[in-house]
Design an enzyme around this catalytic site. Structure first.
Site, PDB file in Angstrom:
ATOM      1  N   MET A  30       0.846  -1.246  -0.014  1.00 27.83           N
ATOM      2  CA  MET A  30       0.120   0.022  -0.034  1.00 27.83           C
ATOM      3  C   MET A  30       0.886   1.263  -0.104  1.00 27.83           C
ATOM      4  SD  MET A  30      -3.404  -0.915   2.100  1.00 27.83           S
ATOM      5  CE  MET A  30      -2.579  -0.823   3.727  1.00 27.83           C
ATOM      6  N   ALA A  32       4.017   3.919   0.636  1.00 30.76           N
ATOM      7  CA  ALA A  32       4.985   4.517   2.133  1.00 30.76           C
ATOM      8  C   ALA A  32       5.946   3.407   2.372  1.00 30.76           C
ATOM      9  CB  ALA A  32       3.637   4.824   3.099  1.00 30.76           C
ATOM     10  N   GLY A  36      11.410  -2.648   5.110  1.00 25.53           N
ATOM     11  CA  GLY A  36      10.707  -4.024   5.210  1.00 25.53           C
ATOM     12  C   GLY A  36      10.169  -4.421   3.887  1.00 25.53           C
ATOM     13  N   HIS A  37       9.306  -3.376   3.210  1.00 25.68           N
ATOM     14  CA  HIS A  37       8.804  -3.537   1.683  1.00 25.68           C
ATOM     15  C   HIS A  37      10.278  -3.944   0.640  1.00 25.68           C
ATOM     16  CE1 HIS A  37       5.928  -0.782   3.127  1.00 25.68           C
ATOM     17  NE2 HIS A  37       5.132  -1.824   2.747  1.00 25.68           N
ATOM     18  N   LYS A 151       5.039  -9.991   9.195  1.00 32.95           N
ATOM     19  CA  LYS A 151       4.751  -8.940  10.197  1.00 32.95           C
ATOM     20  C   LYS A 151       3.181  -9.037  10.283  1.00 32.95           C
ATOM     21  CE  LYS A 151       4.180  -4.215  11.346  1.00 32.95           C
ATOM     22  NZ  LYS A 151       3.069  -3.995  10.771  1.00 32.95           N
ATOM     23  N   ASP A 152       2.591  -9.237   9.076  1.00 35.35           N
ATOM     24  CA  ASP A 152       1.183  -9.346   9.010  1.00 35.35           C
ATOM     25  C   ASP A 152       0.806 -10.986   9.054  1.00 35.35           C
ATOM     26  OD1 ASP A 152      -0.108  -6.757   8.646  1.00 35.35           O
ATOM     27  OD2 ASP A 152       2.007  -6.630   7.345  1.00 35.35           O
ATOM     28  N   LEU A 186       9.349  -2.399  11.294  1.00 34.45           N
ATOM     29  CA  LEU A 186       9.015  -1.240  10.404  1.00 34.45           C
ATOM     30  C   LEU A 186       7.429  -1.421   9.982  1.00 34.45           C
ATOM     31  CD1 LEU A 186      12.403  -1.375   8.418  1.00 34.45           C
ATOM     32  CD2 LEU A 186      11.666   0.170  10.488  1.00 34.45           C
ATOM     33  N   SER A 188       4.483   1.328   7.772  1.00 34.71           N
ATOM     34  CA  SER A 188       4.098   2.698   7.004  1.00 34.71           C
ATOM     35  C   SER A 188       3.542   3.527   7.947  1.00 34.71           C
ATOM     36  CB  SER A 188       3.177   2.454   5.824  1.00 34.71           C
ATOM     37  OG  SER A 188       3.961   1.561   4.934  1.00 34.71           O
TER      38      SER A 188
HETATM   39  P1  AMP Z   1       1.579  -2.735   3.393  1.00 29.55           P
HETATM   40  O1  AMP Z   1       2.153  -1.913   2.486  1.00 29.55           O
HETATM   41  O2  AMP Z   1       1.673  -2.563   5.112  1.00 29.55           O
HETATM   42  O3  AMP Z   1       0.166  -3.485   2.863  1.00 29.55           O
HETATM   43  O4  AMP Z   1       2.630  -4.066   3.546  1.00 29.55           O
HETATM   44  C1  AMP Z   1       2.924  -4.779   2.148  1.00 29.55           C
HETATM   45  C2  AMP Z   1       3.807  -6.073   2.549  1.00 29.55           C
HETATM   46  O5  AMP Z   1       4.906  -5.698   3.271  1.00 29.55           O
HETATM   47  C3  AMP Z   1       2.971  -7.049   3.518  1.00 29.55           C
HETATM   48  O6  AMP Z   1       3.105  -8.355   2.933  1.00 29.55           O
HETATM   49  C4  AMP Z   1       3.536  -6.816   4.847  1.00 29.55           C
HETATM   50  O7  AMP Z   1       3.409  -7.993   5.656  1.00 29.55           O
HETATM   51  C5  AMP Z   1       5.062  -6.434   4.434  1.00 29.55           C
HETATM   52  N1  AMP Z   1       5.622  -5.661   5.401  1.00 29.55           N
HETATM   53  C6  AMP Z   1       5.149  -4.654   6.061  1.00 29.55           C
HETATM   54  N2  AMP Z   1       6.044  -4.332   6.987  1.00 29.55           N
HETATM   55  C7  AMP Z   1       7.121  -5.394   7.123  1.00 29.55           C
HETATM   56  C8  AMP Z   1       8.334  -5.366   7.805  1.00 29.55           C
HETATM   57  N3  AMP Z   1       8.595  -4.500   8.678  1.00 29.55           N
HETATM   58  N4  AMP Z   1       9.190  -6.279   7.454  1.00 29.55           N
HETATM   59  C9  AMP Z   1       8.996  -7.306   6.282  1.00 29.55           C
HETATM   60  N5  AMP Z   1       7.836  -7.101   5.935  1.00 29.55           N
HETATM   61  C10 AMP Z   1       6.827  -6.242   5.958  1.00 29.55           C
END
Ligand code: AMP
Length: 283
Positions: A30, A32, A36-37, A151-152, A186, A188
């Site tokens: 999503m 930001a 981690g991303h 993380k999720d 980490l 967003s």
């Molecule tokens: P999001 O943008 O928050 O939807 O996250 C996109 C992907 O990045 C999802 O698969 C999350 O689980 C992963 N993600 C978010 N934060 C981290 C992190 N700190 N370390 C590793 N992967 C992450």
């Protein structure tokens, strides 16, 4: 790096790569973006010939309109970060590309008890929205492998179910959580924390670690209670702190001889909701 907002262009690039026999790794986000991303992009690059990343702040998975509105959207910075990470294609759709007006969205399956706990219990409709968007994205990108963050944790379990249910030919890779040097996972949403909450936030991981240290000796309900008290003492409003079986996500009891046990936590740090987890017992 190619950047496209349109499904037709996305499909064109992917069809050309298929013709050349390239394998495709996919990292949905999503935006930001943070390290981690980028670690997911790196994992995808290590395993696949071409890497596609998507940035789409999916409205159907937000149960709180304020959370959706506040969600950060630094698109130009994200594009630069992905280019730096040598991502091959960024798909940057608007709502009409993902949910075309007049086109019925495929019904989402019911994963059962794995969605009635934790995030599913505290964010009604959240996982329906997640399944809706991931299913649509997988149909558009048709990757060989999908890279998601541990993380999720519950999200990974739900998408594992979705892939099995829909029989989509994609391999799901769960990648470790990247943390700031003080231990905060980490996210967003971290940039929305006030300085005071940012200073307190690493205690979430500290409390997970304390739970891990006490795990072999303790009763899980007592460990949960102790963690809740610690979180409250730090000033957090805790949605849940649960020690669950890693596959079913149901509360773990010490008479259950399962090889995967995880502590999962969600707290509110002011108006920012943070989640984290730690595996207490590995297979
Ligand atoms: P999001 O943008 O928050 O939807 O996250 C996109 C992907 O990045 C999802 O698969 C999350 O689980 C992963 N993600 C978010 N934060 C981290 C992190 N700190 N370390 C590793 N992967 C992450």
């Amino acid at each position: 790096m190619w950047v496209t907002r349109y499904n037709a262009a996305l499909k064109g690039h992917i069809a050309a790569w298929w013709k050349l026999g390239y394998s495709i790794g996919f990292v949905p986000t999503m935006g930001a973006l943070h390290e981690g991303h980028l670690s997911l992009i790196a994992a995808a690059k290590a395993e696949c010939d071409k890497v596609v990343c998507s940035i789409f702040v999916n409205p159907t998975q937000f149960n709180d309109p304020g959370d959706l509105e506040r969600y950060p959207r630094p698109v130009n910075r994200d594009i630069a970060m992905l280019a730096g990470a040598e991502c091959d294609l960024l798909y940057l759709p608007d709502k009409e590309q993902i949910y075309p007006p007049g086109k019925a969205v495929a019904a989402v399956p019911d994963p059962g008890p794995i969605v009635t706990v934790m995030e599913g219990a505290h964010r009604p409709g959240h996982f329906d929205g997640v399944m809706m968007v991931v299913r649509r994205l997988l149909e558009l990108v048709r990757p060989d492998a999908l890279f998601m963050g541990q993380k999720d944790y519950q999200q990974v379990a739900v998408i594992r179910f979705l892939i099995k249910y829909t029989e989509m030919p994609v391999r799901l890779v769960s990648c470790p959580t990247l943390r700031a040097s003080d231990g905060l996972a980490l996210s967003s949403r971290n940039q929305l924390l006030t300085p005071v909450w940012r200073e307190k936030a690493p205690s979430i991981y500290k409390i997970l670690m304390e739970t891990q240290e006490a795990f072999s000796a303790g009763n899980p309900r007592e460990l949960e209670e102790r963690a809740l008290q610690r979180l409250t003492a730090e000033g957090f409003e805790t949605d849940y702190f649960l020690i669950v079986e890693g596959y079913t996500l149901q509360p773990w009891t010490s008479d259950r001889d399962v090889d995967l046990v995880v502590a999962c936590v969600a707290v509110r740090a002011g108006f920012v909701r943070l989640i984290d987890n730690l595996i207490l017992r590995h297979p």
